[in-house]
Design an enzyme around this catalytic site. Structure first.
Site, PDB file in Angstrom:
ATOM      1  N   ARG A 106       0.890  -0.817   0.307  1.00 52.68           N
ATOM      2  CA  ARG A 106      -0.085  -0.166  -0.121  1.00 52.68           C
ATOM      3  C   ARG A 106       0.819   1.673  -0.032  1.00 52.68           C
ATOM      4  O   ARG A 106       0.743   2.110  -0.580  1.00 52.68           O
ATOM      5  CB  ARG A 106      -0.694  -0.116   1.315  1.00 52.68           C
ATOM      6  CG  ARG A 106      -1.677  -1.416   1.238  1.00 52.68           C
ATOM      7  CD  ARG A 106      -2.578  -1.179   2.434  1.00 52.68           C
ATOM      8  NE  ARG A 106      -4.214  -2.032   2.179  1.00 52.68           N
ATOM      9  CZ  ARG A 106      -3.754  -2.678   3.558  1.00 52.68           C
ATOM     10  NH1 ARG A 106      -2.701  -3.221   4.280  1.00 52.68           N
ATOM     11  NH2 ARG A 106      -4.306  -3.569   3.096  1.00 52.68           N
ATOM     12  N   PHE A 156     -11.801  -3.904  -5.383  1.00 53.21           N
ATOM     13  CA  PHE A 156     -12.186  -4.719  -3.799  1.00 53.21           C
ATOM     14  C   PHE A 156     -11.408  -3.804  -2.483  1.00 53.21           C
ATOM     15  O   PHE A 156     -10.168  -4.758  -2.330  1.00 53.21           O
ATOM     16  CB  PHE A 156     -11.564  -5.805  -4.599  1.00 53.21           C
ATOM     17  CG  PHE A 156     -11.839  -6.111  -5.826  1.00 53.21           C
ATOM     18  CD1 PHE A 156     -12.681  -7.676  -5.728  1.00 53.21           C
ATOM     19  CD2 PHE A 156     -11.282  -6.385  -6.955  1.00 53.21           C
ATOM     20  CE1 PHE A 156     -12.948  -8.434  -7.144  1.00 53.21           C
ATOM     21  CE2 PHE A 156     -11.886  -6.517  -7.934  1.00 53.21           C
ATOM     22  CZ  PHE A 156     -12.163  -7.498  -8.084  1.00 53.21           C
ATOM     23  N   ASP A 167     -16.572  -1.346  -3.519  1.00 54.24           N
ATOM     24  CA  ASP A 167     -16.866  -2.918  -3.256  1.00 54.24           C
ATOM     25  C   ASP A 167     -17.672  -2.781  -3.299  1.00 54.24           C
ATOM     26  O   ASP A 167     -19.087  -2.904  -3.281  1.00 54.24           O
ATOM     27  CB  ASP A 167     -15.786  -2.684  -2.104  1.00 54.24           C
ATOM     28  CG  ASP A 167     -15.765  -4.144  -1.622  1.00 54.24           C
ATOM     29  OD1 ASP A 167     -14.365  -4.386  -1.195  1.00 54.24           O
ATOM     30  OD2 ASP A 167     -16.325  -5.087  -0.612  1.00 54.24           O
ATOM     31  N   SER A 168     -18.265  -4.758  -3.574  1.00 51.57           N
ATOM     32  CA  SER A 168     -19.596  -4.664  -3.274  1.00 51.57           C
ATOM     33  C   SER A 168     -20.773  -4.979  -1.607  1.00 51.57           C
ATOM     34  O   SER A 168     -21.201  -5.220  -1.976  1.00 51.57           O
ATOM     35  CB  SER A 168     -19.618  -6.881  -4.296  1.00 51.57           C
ATOM     36  OG  SER A 168     -19.007  -7.204  -3.719  1.00 51.57           O
ATOM     37  N   ASN A 177     -20.234  -4.047  -8.070  1.00 47.69           N
ATOM     38  CA  ASN A 177     -19.168  -5.699  -8.471  1.00 47.69           C
ATOM     39  C   ASN A 177     -18.278  -4.721  -9.861  1.00 47.69           C
ATOM     40  O   ASN A 177     -18.536  -4.012 -10.472  1.00 47.69           O
ATOM     41  CB  ASN A 177     -20.244  -6.416  -9.142  1.00 47.69           C
ATOM     42  CG  ASN A 177     -19.687  -7.704 -10.390  1.00 47.69           C
ATOM     43  OD1 ASN A 177     -18.598  -7.682  -9.945  1.00 47.69           O
ATOM     44  ND2 ASN A 177     -20.192  -9.193 -10.408  1.00 47.69           N
ATOM     45  N   ALA A 178     -17.249  -5.419  -9.436  1.00 42.22           N
ATOM     46  CA  ALA A 178     -16.015  -4.278  -9.550  1.00 42.22           C
ATOM     47  C   ALA A 178     -15.825  -4.459 -11.452  1.00 42.22           C
ATOM     48  O   ALA A 178     -15.445  -4.041 -12.083  1.00 42.22           O
ATOM     49  CB  ALA A 178     -14.852  -4.665  -8.770  1.00 42.22           C
ATOM     50  N   CYS A 205      -3.870 -13.418  -3.955  1.00 42.78           N
ATOM     51  CA  CYS A 205      -3.759 -13.572  -2.609  1.00 42.78           C
ATOM     52  C   CYS A 205      -4.207 -15.147  -3.135  1.00 42.78           C
ATOM     53  O   CYS A 205      -4.539 -16.289  -2.077  1.00 42.78           O
ATOM     54  CB  CYS A 205      -4.364 -13.042  -1.624  1.00 42.78           C
ATOM     55  SG  CYS A 205      -5.664 -13.188  -2.106  1.00 42.78           S
TER      56      CYS A 205
END
Ligand code: SAH
Length: 389
Positions: A209, A224, A245-246, A272-273, A333
Site C-alpha cells: 500500500r 476491491f 467494493d460489493s 461489482n468491480a 492472494c
C-alpha cells in the site's frame, strides 16, 4: 533423552525434512505414536532420531517439524525462547506500524501457529491438533514477551476440521475490543479482530500500500477496497479516489476510516468491480493510478481455471482504463495461482488490452509474512506494479 511418544517415518518422510519442508504425511509414517496430539520424537527406520514434531492424530499431515534437536525439551522455556526470537525479527516494523504478523506459521518454524498483533492486543490461530495442545504455554509466552492486554483466538478457519478441531472464536486472555485503531505508515484504520476477514484486517499488503501510495497521482481507483486501506494511501497523493467494493458493510467502515484520517477526496461505490470497470470503459473513463486487489478467486486447485479467467478479465478491464503514464498495482492472494502463472496471466491480459505496459516492479510478502523457498505453502501473495507507456 526424556521419554516422549515416538513416531517412525519412511525414507520419503525423512526426505521431506532434509529437503527443508516441515510436513510429513500420514502415508509416510511407518509407526504412529501411541499418544494424543502433542510433541513426539521422530525416528527413521534405522532408529536415527530426526527431530521433534507436532503430532496430529486425525490429520493427513501427521507430523510437523518443530525442533531439529531431538533431545530438546518442549516446555514453557522452549516456547518463550522460540517465540521471543521470532517476534524480535519484527522489530524493524515497530516504528512504522502498530499492526503486523508476529508469527507466520511454517514460515517462522512454528507450524500451524499464526499470531497477529493489533496495537496492544493479539489475535492467534491454532491450526493443528498438535499446536492446540500447547495453547496455554503459547499464551503465557506471548503475554510475557509482548505485555499484550488480551489474546483472541480466531480459530474459525475450515482447516481446523481436518484436524478434528472445532471452529470457533474464543477469548484466551484478558480482554480484546471489537475495534482496534491501527496505524499503518501514518494511515489510521479500525481493525475488527472478532469479525473482520482473516484476523481482523489484511496485514500482508501493508508495505505494498505504501509502495503504490507513494507514486499515486491524478484520478485514482481502488477495486476491491474492503475497509479502504489502499484507497487511503492513494488519497494522500492523488487528487481523487474512487473506491469500489460489493459489500456495503465494508464500505461503511471504509468511509469511517477515511473520516478518521481527514481524507475527503475518496468516493465510495458499492458495485461489482467487473461490471463497474466494463461500464467505465464504455464511458471512456481514464485513471492515472489503479489498484486491483481481489479476494482469492482460486480457493482450491480445481477452481484454478475459472479463477484464471477471473484474474485475466479484471486485470484486462483495469489496464484499459489506464491513462498514458498511468500506474497500476495488481495482486493475487490465491496460493494455487503460482508466481509464473500470475505473470503469464498479466502478460496475456496486457496483450489483449491494447496497452503497452511496462513491468515496473514485482512485489510479494513483507518481512512479517516470511515466504520460505523450500515451503511453497508459506507463500501466496504476489503483486506487480505496471506502467502504461
Ligand atoms: N484490498 C483490500 C482487501 C480486499 S478483500 C485491503 O487491502 O485490505 C476483497 C474484497 O473484495 C472484499 O471486501 C469483498 O467484499 C470484495 N469483493 C468480492 N467480490 C467482489 C466483486 N465482484 N466486486 C467488488 N468487490 C468484491
Amino acid at each position: 533423552m526424556t521419554s516422549i511418544p515416538e513416531a517412525v517415518v519412511s525414507p520419503r518422510g525423512a526426505q521431506r525434512w532434509t529437503g527443508g519442508h516441515p510436513w510429513i504425511f500420514r502415508s509416510d509414517v511407518v509407526r504412529f505414536p501411541d499418544a494424543e496430539a502433542g510433541v513426539v520424537r521422530v525416528y527413521d527406520r534405522a532408529r536415527m532420531p530426526l527431530g521433534l514434531a507436532l503430532w496430529s492424530p486425525k490429520s493427513e499431515i501427521s507430523l510437523r517439524l518443530i525442533e531439529r534437536d531431538a533431545s530438546a525439551t518442549i516446555d514453557a522455556a522452549w516456547w518463550r525462547a522460540r517465540l521471543a526470537r521470532t517476534i524480535a525479527r519484527r522489530r524493524p516494523l515497530e516504528g512504522s506500524a502498530s499492526a503486523f504478523r508476529l508469527v507466520h506459521g511454517e514460515g517462522d518454524g512454528l507450524p500451524s501457529l499464526v499470531c497477529d498483533r493489533y496495537d496492544r492486543w493479539l489475535v492467534v490461530q491454532l491450526l493443528s491438533a498438535g499446536i492446540e495442545a500447547y495453547r496455554s504455554e503459547i499464551c503465557e509466552a506471548l503475554v510475557s514477551i509482548t505485555g499484550a492486554e488480551g489474546i483472541l483466538a480466531r480459530n474459525d478457519p475450515g482447516i481446523r476440521e481436518k484436524e478434528g478441531l472445532p471452529r470457533l472464536t474464543e477469548l484466551l486472555y484478558g480482554t480484546v475490543p471489537q475495534e482496534v485503531e491501527v496505524n499503518e505508515h501514518g494511515v489510521r484504520y479500525l481493525a475488527a479482530p472478532w469479525t473482520g476477514q482473516k484476523t481482523g484486517a489484511f496485514l500482508d499488503q501493508r508495505e505494498n500500500r505504501v509502495r503504490i501510495g507513494a507514486v499515486a497521482r491524478g484520478r485514482a481507483l481502488d477495486c476491491f477496497s474492503y475497509h479502504g486501506s489502499f484507497a487511503m494511501h492513494l488519497a494522500r497523493q492523488a487528487d481523487s479516489v474512487i473506491a469500489i467494493d460489493s459489500s456495503a458493510e465494508a464500505l461503511v467502515r471504509a468511509g469511517a476510516n477515511a473520516q478518521r484520517n481527514g481524507l475527503s477526496n475518496i468516493e465510495f461505490v458499492e458495485a461489482n468491480a467487473f461490471d463497474w470497470l466494463r461500464d467505465a470503459e464504455r464511458a471512456k473513463e481514464r485513471f492515472e493510478t489503479i489498484v486491483v486487489d481481489p479476494p482469492a478467486f482460486a480457493k482450491n486447485r480445481a477452481s484454478l481455471g475459472n479463477a484464471l479467467r477471473g484474474y485475466h478479465e479484471i486485470n484486462l478491464r483495469a489496464m484499459r482504463l489506464l491513462s498514458p503514464g498511468g500506474l497500476m498495482f495488481t495482486a493475487s492472494c490465491s496460493y494455487h495461482l503460482t508466481k509464473p502463472r500470475f505473470l503469464e496471466m498479466l502478460e496475456s491480459a496486457a496483450s489483449d488490452s491494447g496497452q503497452r505496459l511496462a513491468l515496473r516492479e514485482l512485489l510479494g510478502q513483507p518481512l512479517d509474512h516470511p515466504e520460505i523457498l523450500s515451503i511453497p505453502e508459506t507463500g501466496y501473495l504476489k503483486g506487480a506494479i505496471l506502467e502504461a507507456l
